[in-house]
Design a protein around this motif. Structure first.
Motif, short mmCIF file in Angstrom:
data_model
loop_
_atom_site.label_atom_id
_atom_site.label_comp_id
_atom_site.label_asym_id
_atom_site.label_seq_id
_atom_site.Cartn_x
_atom_site.Cartn_y
_atom_site.Cartn_z
N GLU A 101 -4.90 24.12 -10.12
CA GLU A 101 -3.02 24.54 -9.58
C GLU A 101 -2.44 24.04 -10.84
O GLU A 101 -1.42 24.51 -11.42
N PHE A 102 -2.47 22.41 -10.51
CA PHE A 102 -2.07 21.77 -11.18
C PHE A 102 -2.47 21.83 -12.73
O PHE A 102 -1.12 22.10 -13.12
N ALA A 103 -3.32 21.97 -12.97
CA ALA A 103 -3.41 21.29 -15.46
C ALA A 103 -3.13 23.17 -15.35
O ALA A 103 -2.47 22.97 -16.35
N PHE A 104 -3.13 23.98 -14.50
CA PHE A 104 -2.50 25.39 -15.70
C PHE A 104 -1.09 25.56 -14.73
O PHE A 104 -0.34 26.24 -15.77
N GLY A 105 -0.43 25.28 -14.24
CA GLY A 105 0.38 25.23 -14.11
C GLY A 105 1.89 24.48 -14.37
O GLY A 105 2.64 25.09 -14.23
N PHE A 106 1.21 23.55 -15.25
CA PHE A 106 3.04 22.82 -15.64
C PHE A 106 3.51 23.21 -16.89
O PHE A 106 2.78 24.31 -17.63
N GLU A 107 4.46 23.56 -17.60
CA GLU A 107 4.75 23.71 -18.48
C GLU A 107 5.17 22.45 -20.15
O GLU A 107 4.64 22.04 -19.74
#
Length: 197
Positions: free
Chosen positions: A137-143
């Motif tokens: 979730e974190f690794a794919f979720g940032f811009e």
């Protein structure tokens, strides 16, 4: 079951990053002119062979680390410059008679560039790519292309299965939740024989 710890060489880094100790790495102002101490920061992968499948834990750093890491600037702080040809992940696997298509599971403790740097070797091989749900979730979720040591060029576009909590992945191989330094709350795999029925 067989377990192989794969020596994938080392990055170099300022010792302060690894160890904060007054008088050792945190210097008083009277020593401010002393040179920075650089230290090897080793990187490993672990290959586990079982009768029901082969698992690779982490994938170390990529051969093209210098250009791939350039957007982050971290190639200047953590150069992967203490590695021989024989220590790159593909060479270490080859030494044991394995190629990416022989691996059934690739489990990533987290998606930092020194752990997920070679995960693309396993794209389209049939290997299941696995990471913790919160890490994905974190690794794919940032811009943007990166944040800290998460570099989307390593893993973007790949399909990951996710787990959470202690999870037995193969008989005798269990992923155990434990605190770490990324959103993924697990860091280790336990390989122990199952009790007899």
């Amino acid at each position: 079951m067989k377990l192989h710890v794969l020596d994938c060489g080392a990055m170099s880094c300022d010792l302060t990053w690894l160890l904060l100790k007054p008088g050792r790495t945190i210097r008083p102002r009277s020593e401010r002119d002393k040179p920075v101490e650089w230290y090897p920061c080793t990187t490993h992968a672990v290959l586990v062979e079982t009768s029901e499948g082969t698992l690779l834990w982490d994938t170390s750093c990529p051969r093209d680390w210098e250009t791939r890491w350039e957007p982050t600037g971290l190639q200047e702080y953590f150069p992967y410059d203490q590695v021989t040809e024989e220590q790159y992940l593909d060479a270490q696997l080859g030494r044991l008679g394995f190629a990416p298509e022989n691996i059934d599971y690739v489990v990533l403790s987290h998606l930092h560039f020194d752990h997920a740097g070679n995960v693309r070797l396993f794209a389209n091989t049939g290997a299941k790519l696995i990471c913790h749900q919160k890490e994905k979730e974190f690794a794919f979720g940032f811009e943007g292309p990166f944040t800290g040591a998460h570099l989307k060029a390593d893993y973007e576009g790949l399909e990951f299965e996710t787990v959470s909590g202690d999870t037995e992945i193969l008989p005798g191989v269990t992923l155990i939740e434990a605190p770490g330094h990324t959103p993924a709350p697990w860091r280790c795999a336990s390989t122990s024989p199952r009790p007899a029925p």
